[in-house]
Motif scaffolding. Structure first.
Motif, PDB file in Angstrom:
ATOM      1  N   UNK A  53     -18.694 -12.636  36.274  1.00 14.49           N
ATOM      2  CA  UNK A  53     -18.338 -14.019  35.951  1.00 14.49           C
ATOM      3  C   UNK A  53     -19.455 -14.709  35.176  1.00 14.49           C
ATOM      4  N   UNK A  54     -20.694 -14.555  35.650  1.00 19.18           N
ATOM      5  CA  UNK A  54     -21.823 -15.200  34.973  1.00 19.18           C
ATOM      6  C   UNK A  54     -22.025 -14.634  33.570  1.00 19.18           C
ATOM      7  N   UNK A  55     -21.821 -13.310  33.424  1.00 18.53           N
ATOM      8  CA  UNK A  55     -21.952 -12.696  32.105  1.00 18.53           C
ATOM      9  C   UNK A  55     -20.898 -13.203  31.144  1.00 18.53           C
ATOM     10  N   UNK A  56     -19.667 -13.321  31.611  1.00 19.45           N
ATOM     11  CA  UNK A  56     -18.587 -13.830  30.765  1.00 19.45           C
ATOM     12  C   UNK A  56     -18.808 -15.301  30.422  1.00 19.45           C
ATOM     13  N   UNK A  57     -19.303 -16.057  31.379  1.00 19.73           N
ATOM     14  CA  UNK A  57     -19.600 -17.474  31.125  1.00 19.73           C
ATOM     15  C   UNK A  57     -20.665 -17.611  30.049  1.00 19.73           C
ATOM     16  N   UNK A  58     -21.732 -16.817  30.153  1.00 25.05           N
ATOM     17  CA  UNK A  58     -22.807 -16.870  29.160  1.00 25.05           C
ATOM     18  C   UNK A  58     -22.296 -16.513  27.775  1.00 25.05           C
ATOM     19  N   UNK A  59     -21.442 -15.483  27.702  1.00 23.79           N
ATOM     20  CA  UNK A  59     -20.885 -15.065  26.419  1.00 23.79           C
ATOM     21  C   UNK A  59     -19.984 -16.149  25.840  1.00 23.79           C
ATOM     22  N   UNK A  96     -16.043 -12.641  16.865  1.00 24.56           N
ATOM     23  CA  UNK A  96     -15.549 -12.067  18.127  1.00 24.56           C
ATOM     24  C   UNK A  96     -15.676 -10.537  18.109  1.00 24.56           C
ATOM     25  N   UNK A  97     -15.511  -9.946  16.927  1.00 24.00           N
ATOM     26  CA  UNK A  97     -15.689  -8.498  16.822  1.00 24.00           C
ATOM     27  C   UNK A  97     -17.150  -8.109  17.026  1.00 24.00           C
ATOM     28  N   UNK A  98     -18.047  -8.946  16.514  1.00 20.57           N
ATOM     29  CA  UNK A  98     -19.483  -8.705  16.693  1.00 20.57           C
ATOM     30  C   UNK A  98     -19.846  -8.779  18.177  1.00 20.57           C
ATOM     31  N   UNK A  99     -19.300  -9.798  18.857  1.00 24.15           N
ATOM     32  CA  UNK A  99     -19.565  -9.960  20.291  1.00 24.15           C
ATOM     33  C   UNK A  99     -19.058  -8.747  21.070  1.00 24.15           C
ATOM     34  N   UNK A 100     -17.857  -8.278  20.738  1.00 19.63           N
ATOM     35  CA  UNK A 100     -17.298  -7.123  21.439  1.00 19.63           C
ATOM     36  C   UNK A 100     -18.115  -5.864  21.169  1.00 19.63           C
ATOM     37  N   UNK A 101     -18.552  -5.694  19.928  1.00 12.31           N
ATOM     38  CA  UNK A 101     -19.305  -4.498  19.556  1.00 12.31           C
ATOM     39  C   UNK A 101     -20.614  -4.393  20.324  1.00 12.31           C
ATOM     40  N   UNK A 102     -21.290  -5.502  20.509  1.00 14.22           N
ATOM     41  CA  UNK A 102     -22.628  -5.470  21.105  1.00 14.22           C
ATOM     42  C   UNK A 102     -22.650  -5.755  22.604  1.00 14.22           C
ATOM     43  N   UNK A 103     -21.574  -6.287  23.160  1.00 15.03           N
ATOM     44  CA  UNK A 103     -21.576  -6.597  24.593  1.00 15.03           C
ATOM     45  C   UNK A 103     -20.421  -5.942  25.350  1.00 15.03           C
ATOM     46  N   UNK A 104     -19.408  -5.466  24.630  1.00 14.01           N
ATOM     47  CA  UNK A 104     -18.226  -4.914  25.290  1.00 14.01           C
ATOM     48  C   UNK A 104     -17.287  -5.975  25.825  1.00 14.01           C
ATOM     49  N   UNK A 105     -17.527  -7.237  25.474  1.00  9.05           N
ATOM     50  CA  UNK A 105     -16.721  -8.357  25.971  1.00  9.05           C
ATOM     51  C   UNK A 105     -15.658  -8.734  24.932  1.00  9.05           C
ATOM     52  N   UNK A 178     -12.221 -17.932  25.134  1.00  9.87           N
ATOM     53  CA  UNK A 178     -11.983 -16.961  26.206  1.00  9.87           C
ATOM     54  C   UNK A 178     -12.913 -15.769  26.019  1.00  9.87           C
ATOM     55  N   UNK A 179     -13.494 -15.298  27.122  1.00 10.41           N
ATOM     56  CA  UNK A 179     -14.210 -14.027  27.130  1.00 10.41           C
ATOM     57  C   UNK A 179     -13.706 -13.226  28.323  1.00 10.41           C
ATOM     58  N   UNK A 180     -13.574 -11.918  28.158  1.00 14.82           N
ATOM     59  CA  UNK A 180     -13.011 -11.125  29.245  1.00 14.82           C
ATOM     60  C   UNK A 180     -13.422  -9.672  29.223  1.00 14.82           C
ATOM     61  N   UNK A 181     -13.270  -9.047  30.387  1.00 13.14           N
ATOM     62  CA  UNK A 181     -13.487  -7.614  30.550  1.00 13.14           C
ATOM     63  C   UNK A 181     -12.273  -7.025  31.265  1.00 13.14           C
ATOM     64  N   UNK A 182     -11.846  -5.815  30.879  1.00 10.64           N
ATOM     65  CA  UNK A 182     -10.722  -5.192  31.581  1.00 10.64           C
ATOM     66  C   UNK A 182     -11.019  -5.047  33.076  1.00 10.64           C
ATOM     67  N   UNK A 183     -10.050  -5.417  33.898  1.00 15.04           N
ATOM     68  CA  UNK A 183     -10.214  -5.337  35.345  1.00 15.04           C
ATOM     69  C   UNK A 183     -10.531  -3.914  35.784  1.00 15.04           C
ATOM     70  N   UNK A 184      -9.864  -2.929  35.169  1.00 16.47           N
ATOM     71  CA  UNK A 184     -10.068  -1.526  35.545  1.00 16.47           C
ATOM     72  C   UNK A 184     -11.510  -1.103  35.314  1.00 16.47           C
TER      73      UNK A 184
END
Length: 222
Positions: A53-59, A96-105, A178-184
């Motif tokens: 949660x804190x990681x997603x909030x920061x992102x 958003x693609x840059x964020x996903x590439x470097x953080x997986x978010x 919105x920032x998110x990570x797959x639940x699985x």
């Protein structure tokens, strides 16, 4: 009864007594290990969820800040595209693609309640033009609050998701991030760490059993 049979009987009785003593010694150890293991796994799950949660909030805050740094205000041009100042925002997914590439978010920018920029895809198509859930719209767009949930469904997949408001210079809410990570993915990580705890617990029980057996079968001093 012959002396040899007497000795054999006493030997069996001693072995039986040793086994009982060993089991009696092991029971509280095993019980304690089980309780501590369950407690540790519960704490682990809570802490890891908080960490996500804190990681997603920061992102989300970082991405919101990046868009806020673009000069001008959010608005809709004559062609129905969303711009901020002189910069076209609609469909520009570089950030958003840059964020996903470097953080997986995964990340999404909503204008109002509609996705106009996102890293999320349904097959090969981005989820642009789709709406947020009503509960999210009510909490973030209408009430101006951040929103976190560990069971958000997008394209049939569950996510841990964090939403924060996107505001104009006058403080009014114009959209959200919105920032998110797959639940699985998160659950697999929690399961992996839980397995380590269980493995340590098993090792402790085995060591305790070996020590108990050795002590139980030590010859008593005369």
């Amino acid at each position: 009864m012959k002396m040899e049979e007497v000795r054999e009987t006493k030997k069996k009785l001693k072995v039986g007594l040793a086994v009982r003593l060993t089991l009696m010694a092991l029971f509280p150890v095993v019980l304690l290990v089980i309780v501590l293991s369950a407690y540790a796994q519960s704490i682990l799950r809570t802490n890891m969820k908080n960490e996500v949660q804190n990681g997603l909030k920061s992102a989300a805050i970082a991405l919101c800040g990046a868009y806020s740094d673009i000069p001008g205000e959010f608005s809709e041009d004559a062609e129905g595209q969303i711009v901020k100042g002189d910069m076209l925002i609609s469909g520009d997914c570089d950030m958003v693609d840059y964020l996903k590439e470097y953080t997986g978010v995964e990340a999404t920018l909503f204008y109002g309640d509609t996705r106009i920029v996102t890293s999320l895809k349904n097959g090969s198509e981005r989820n642009i033009g789709t709406k947020a859930e009503e509960a999210v719209i009510a909490e973030v767009i209408q009430n101006g609050n951040d929103y976190f949930d560990d069971d958000i469904e997008i394209n049939g997949e569950k996510y841990y998701g964090y939403y924060t408001t996107l505001k104009a210079s006058d403080g009014s809410v114009v959209g959200m991030i919105f920032t998110g990570k797959p639940q699985a993915e998160v659950e697999n990580l929690i399961s992996s760490e839980s397995l380590k705890i269980v493995s340590i617990a098993v090792v402790i029980v085995i060591i305790a059993a070996v020590v108990a057996v050795i002590i139980a079968f030590l010859p008593l001093p005369l």
